[in-house]
Write a protein that holds these residues in place. Structure first.
Motif, PDB file in Angstrom:
ATOM      1  N   THR A  90       0.840  -1.193   0.000  1.00 51.64           N
ATOM      2  CA  THR A  90       0.000   0.000   0.000  1.00 51.64           C
ATOM      3  C   THR A  90       0.879   1.248   0.000  1.00 51.64           C
ATOM      4  OG1 THR A  90      -1.750  -1.150   1.208  1.00 51.64           O
ATOM      5  CG2 THR A  90      -1.803   1.254   1.232  1.00 51.64           C
ATOM      6  N   LEU A  91       0.601   2.167  -0.923  1.00 51.75           N
ATOM      7  CA  LEU A  91       1.382   3.393  -1.054  1.00 51.75           C
ATOM      8  C   LEU A  91       0.530   4.592  -0.654  1.00 51.75           C
ATOM      9  CD1 LEU A  91       3.117   2.707  -4.486  1.00 51.75           C
ATOM     10  CD2 LEU A  91       4.030   2.297  -2.214  1.00 51.75           C
ATOM     11  N   ASN A  92       1.115   5.501   0.137  1.00 47.61           N
ATOM     12  CA  ASN A  92       0.361   6.687   0.535  1.00 47.61           C
ATOM     13  C   ASN A  92       0.365   7.725  -0.587  1.00 47.61           C
ATOM     14  OD1 ASN A  92       2.828   8.064   0.576  1.00 47.61           O
ATOM     15  ND2 ASN A  92       3.106   7.802   2.785  1.00 47.61           N
ATOM     16  N   TYR A 112       2.875  -9.980  -6.365  1.00 41.84           N
ATOM     17  CA  TYR A 112       2.754  -8.644  -5.779  1.00 41.84           C
ATOM     18  C   TYR A 112       1.492  -7.952  -6.292  1.00 41.84           C
ATOM     19  CZ  TYR A 112       7.606  -8.846  -4.139  1.00 41.84           C
ATOM     20  OH  TYR A 112       8.776  -9.195  -3.501  1.00 41.84           O
ATOM     21  N   SER A 113       0.816  -7.240  -5.416  1.00 38.95           N
ATOM     22  CA  SER A 113      -0.294  -6.373  -5.808  1.00 38.95           C
ATOM     23  C   SER A 113      -0.139  -5.043  -5.075  1.00 38.95           C
ATOM     24  CB  SER A 113      -1.647  -7.016  -5.475  1.00 38.95           C
ATOM     25  OG  SER A 113      -1.788  -7.197  -4.077  1.00 38.95           O
ATOM     26  N   GLN A 146      -6.346   6.387  -2.941  1.00 36.33           N
ATOM     27  CA  GLN A 146      -7.562   6.659  -3.690  1.00 36.33           C
ATOM     28  C   GLN A 146      -8.039   8.107  -3.544  1.00 36.33           C
ATOM     29  OE1 GLN A 146      -9.226   4.566  -5.883  1.00 36.33           O
ATOM     30  NE2 GLN A 146      -7.327   3.407  -5.621  1.00 36.33           N
ATOM     31  N   GLY A 147      -7.757   8.714  -2.389  1.00 36.15           N
ATOM     32  CA  GLY A 147      -8.215  10.084  -2.180  1.00 36.15           C
ATOM     33  C   GLY A 147      -7.628  11.052  -3.181  1.00 36.15           C
ATOM     34  N   LEU A 148      -6.346  10.893  -3.486  1.00 32.43           N
ATOM     35  CA  LEU A 148      -5.680  11.763  -4.447  1.00 32.43           C
ATOM     36  C   LEU A 148      -6.223  11.533  -5.853  1.00 32.43           C
ATOM     37  CD1 LEU A 148      -3.441  13.876  -4.714  1.00 32.43           C
ATOM     38  CD2 LEU A 148      -1.819  12.004  -5.103  1.00 32.43           C
ATOM     39  N   GLN A 149      -6.478  10.287  -6.178  1.00 33.54           N
ATOM     40  CA  GLN A 149      -7.036   9.962  -7.489  1.00 33.54           C
ATOM     41  C   GLN A 149      -8.428  10.555  -7.647  1.00 33.54           C
ATOM     42  OE1 GLN A 149      -6.755   5.816  -8.565  1.00 33.54           O
ATOM     43  NE2 GLN A 149      -8.462   5.942 -10.000  1.00 33.54           N
ATOM     44  N   THR A 150      -9.239  10.452  -6.610  1.00 37.99           N
ATOM     45  CA  THR A 150     -10.597  11.005  -6.658  1.00 37.99           C
ATOM     46  C   THR A 150     -10.564  12.523  -6.787  1.00 37.99           C
ATOM     47  OG1 THR A 150     -11.420   9.181  -5.299  1.00 37.99           O
ATOM     48  CG2 THR A 150     -12.779  11.172  -5.425  1.00 37.99           C
ATOM     49  N   SER A 159      -3.383   1.659 -11.311  1.00 34.92           N
ATOM     50  CA  SER A 159      -4.262   0.792 -10.518  1.00 34.92           C
ATOM     51  C   SER A 159      -4.927  -0.305 -11.344  1.00 34.92           C
ATOM     52  CB  SER A 159      -5.346   1.642  -9.838  1.00 34.92           C
ATOM     53  OG  SER A 159      -4.767   2.661  -9.046  1.00 34.92           O
ATOM     54  N   LEU A 160      -4.638  -0.347 -12.656  1.00 36.25           N
ATOM     55  CA  LEU A 160      -5.280  -1.348 -13.508  1.00 36.25           C
ATOM     56  C   LEU A 160      -4.919  -2.761 -13.076  1.00 36.25           C
ATOM     57  CD1 LEU A 160      -4.952   0.022 -17.164  1.00 36.25           C
ATOM     58  CD2 LEU A 160      -6.899   0.169 -15.616  1.00 36.25           C
ATOM     59  N   LYS A 161      -5.887  -3.619 -13.184  1.00 31.71           N
ATOM     60  CA  LYS A 161      -5.679  -5.045 -12.912  1.00 31.71           C
ATOM     61  C   LYS A 161      -5.974  -5.788 -14.208  1.00 31.71           C
ATOM     62  CE  LYS A 161      -6.748  -4.755  -7.972  1.00 31.71           C
ATOM     63  NZ  LYS A 161      -6.679  -3.277  -7.934  1.00 31.71           N
ATOM     64  N   LEU A 162      -4.958  -5.883 -15.057  1.00 34.67           N
ATOM     65  CA  LEU A 162      -5.146  -6.427 -16.401  1.00 34.67           C
ATOM     66  C   LEU A 162      -5.613  -7.873 -16.395  1.00 34.67           C
ATOM     67  CD1 LEU A 162      -2.026  -4.901 -18.225  1.00 34.67           C
ATOM     68  CD2 LEU A 162      -4.407  -4.159 -18.377  1.00 34.67           C
ATOM     69  N   TRP A 163      -5.314  -8.595 -15.319  1.00 38.78           N
ATOM     70  CA  TRP A 163      -5.734 -10.002 -15.269  1.00 38.78           C
ATOM     71  C   TRP A 163      -7.256 -10.135 -15.227  1.00 38.78           C
ATOM     72  CZ3 TRP A 163      -2.628  -7.464 -11.764  1.00 38.78           C
ATOM     73  CH2 TRP A 163      -3.212  -7.087 -10.543  1.00 38.78           C
ATOM     74  N   GLN A 164      -7.954  -9.051 -14.923  1.00 43.09           N
ATOM     75  CA  GLN A 164      -9.415  -9.091 -14.888  1.00 43.09           C
ATOM     76  C   GLN A 164     -10.028  -9.075 -16.294  1.00 43.09           C
ATOM     77  OE1 GLN A 164     -10.486  -5.727 -12.459  1.00 43.09           O
ATOM     78  NE2 GLN A 164     -10.059  -6.782 -10.537  1.00 43.09           N
ATOM     79  N   LEU A 165      -9.216  -8.779 -17.325  1.00 41.46           N
ATOM     80  CA  LEU A 165      -9.734  -8.667 -18.688  1.00 41.46           C
ATOM     81  C   LEU A 165      -9.642  -9.966 -19.489  1.00 41.46           C
ATOM     82  CD1 LEU A 165      -8.388  -5.210 -19.933  1.00 41.46           C
ATOM     83  CD2 LEU A 165     -10.705  -5.788 -19.245  1.00 41.46           C
ATOM     84  N   THR A 166      -9.018 -10.960 -18.939  1.00 41.24           N
ATOM     85  CA  THR A 166      -8.739 -12.183 -19.699  1.00 41.24           C
ATOM     86  C   THR A 166      -9.996 -12.791 -20.314  1.00 41.24           C
ATOM     87  OG1 THR A 166      -6.898 -12.644 -18.201  1.00 41.24           O
ATOM     88  CG2 THR A 166      -7.660 -14.445 -19.610  1.00 41.24           C
ATOM     89  N   ASP A 167     -11.051 -12.908 -19.531  1.00 40.48           N
ATOM     90  CA  ASP A 167     -12.273 -13.559 -20.016  1.00 40.48           C
ATOM     91  C   ASP A 167     -13.134 -12.630 -20.883  1.00 40.48           C
ATOM     92  OD1 ASP A 167     -11.554 -15.835 -18.610  1.00 40.48           O
ATOM     93  OD2 ASP A 167     -12.635 -15.210 -16.795  1.00 40.48           O
TER      94      ASP A 167
END
Length: 424
Positions: A4-6, A59-60, A65-69, A318-326
């Motif tokens: 987790t990164l601040n 690794y994940s 998220q606050g800065l991104q929002t 923050s992308l999780k490319l493994w979620q696109l496989t299917d």
């Protein structure tokens, strides 16, 4: 292992992604030719690195998220703060007609996306992602709605898919715009111009007089160059204008925060970023109309572009490319259908409704650009056409206005309606 990164480290990585993207776009001609944004170029490389780290070593990463929002909300507030309704007078009736044409296509794009997703066994909400969320909306809207769909509707991978679809749209919009316009211009019998165009060639174009009409048209087009979303152009701002602009952004975000709470669990409940956009529109037009306040557009553009770049960099990290496989196969089918629909619509609807003349052909090239990608792609498409044929001040006045902010207002409204439909 989960890391987790601040906010500090997240910001550092985001800026490094932007610097990497800048280098890639300058060095790789393909990226430059198709106007791939620097955050997307660098962010996709970073996403692949994160993907490899996850697959190989487990690794994940969790980013702040606050800065991104905050950067996302500032970007949409900048769109609202740029939406001066008095500019409608400069565009006149053609601007209104083009806005309607674009609005109808947004609805059609979402209908096609939802219908195709349902047929292919996907969540209908993913159909919106492969519709106007990512295609007409671009990367900023894709990231914003992706977060909303994931958090409020439980749609896994919506952000990742949205960014991928938006990137496809940038490339596709840049590829189809020129050929479609060239085909339409051939129907008019117009030949490519030489440095001093032959008057007989100009006369072949229906309504060609509008291309060289009045100095007012040229001045109007010139005055709207700031709307073209050119993040690298020089803009002189001062400390006082910076403070004023930050106050405007803070007011828009405060409005969004209050309205999100007030509208919760009511019939007019909207995502926070939509309220940020609406707040910007209200603040802009009240200040300029009622109080005759001189808005410093250059400063708004700088903060808006910087916020968008940082938001995209963090979203791509923050992308999780493994979620696109299917999803790869069905999504590709939907996108190919959307591309064909775009071509058919501009050829038979946009061109004809906008007057079936040279200006209409250039407008059609622009519509391909932001209908599939973004306003910069639309501008690039039109420049490619006008460099080869004739100038079109009318198109360069209308497309930036519609593509830069009016389309986002319409798109946000249409998407909000679709998400409330019972079958979604």
């Amino acid at each position: 292992m989960e890391i987790t990164l601040n906010g500090y480290y997240t910001l550092i990585l985001a800026t490094l992604v932007l610097l990497l993207g800048r280098i890639l776009v300058k060095k790789i001609k393909f990226l430059e030719d198709f106007n791939i944004p620097e955050p997307v170029a660098g962010g996709l490389v970073a996403a692949v690195v994160v993907y490899v780290l996850n697959i190989v070593w487990g690794y994940s990463f969790n980013f702040h998220q606050g800065l991104q929002t905050a950067t996302m909300l500032m970007f949409f507030a900048s769109i609202g703060l740029s939406a001066d309704f008095s500019r409608l007078k400069a565009g006149g009736t053609p601007l209104l007609i083009f806005t309607i044409v674009v609005s109808v296509f947004i609805v059609l794009q979402d209908i096609v996306g939802v219908a195709m997703a349902s047929v292919l066994g996907l969540d209908p909400l993913l159909g919106l992602v492969t519709g106007s969320i990512a295609l007409t909306g671009g990367h900023g809207t894709a990231g914003a709605w992706g977060i909303t769909l994931e958090q409020e509707y439980g749609v896994v991978g919506a952000t990742t898919l949205g960014i991928a679809v938006a990137t496809y749209g940038l490339v596709a919009g840049g590829i189809i715009g020129g050929p479609v316009a060239r085909r339409l211009i051939q129907r008019l019998g117009l030949k490519p111009t030489v440095p001093n165009p032959n008057p007989s060639d100009i006369e072949k174009v229906a309504g060609a007089q509008s291309l060289y009409s009045t100095k007012h048209d040229e001045d109007s087009a010139h005055s709207n160059k700031e709307i073209f979303e050119r993040p690298d152009s020089m803009r002189f701002i001062t400390a006082s204008s910076t403070i004023e602009t930050l106050a405007l952004f803070a007011a828009a975000l405060a409005f969004a925060d209050v309205m999100t709470l007030v509208a919760q669990d009511t019939w007019f409940e909207l995502p926070t970023f939509v309220w940020a956009l609406a707040g910007g529109v209200i603040i802009r037009n009240v200040l300029t109309t009622v109080f005759n306040f001189d808005m410093f557009d250059r400063s708004i553009d700088v903060f808006g572009n910087a916020s968008l770049s940082l938001f995209l960099a963090m979203a791509l990290l923050s992308l999780k490319l493994w979620q696109l496989t299917d999803l790869a196969g069905p999504v590709l089918i939907i996108l190919l259908v959307q591309t064909v629909i775009m071509i058919i619509y501009v050829y038979f609807i946009t061109f004809k409704v906008m007057g079936k003349d040279y200006d209409a052909a250039v407008l059609s090239a622009g519509h391909c650009g932001f209908g599939m990608g973004a306003t910069p792609t639309a501008i690039a498409n039109m420049q490619a056409v006008t460099d080869r044929y004739l100038p079109s001040p009318k198109a360069f006045l209308i497309v930036p206005m519609v593509g830069a902010f009016f389309v986002d207002i319409v798109n946000a409204t249409v998407l909000q309606i679709f998400t409330k439909l019972p079958f979604m």
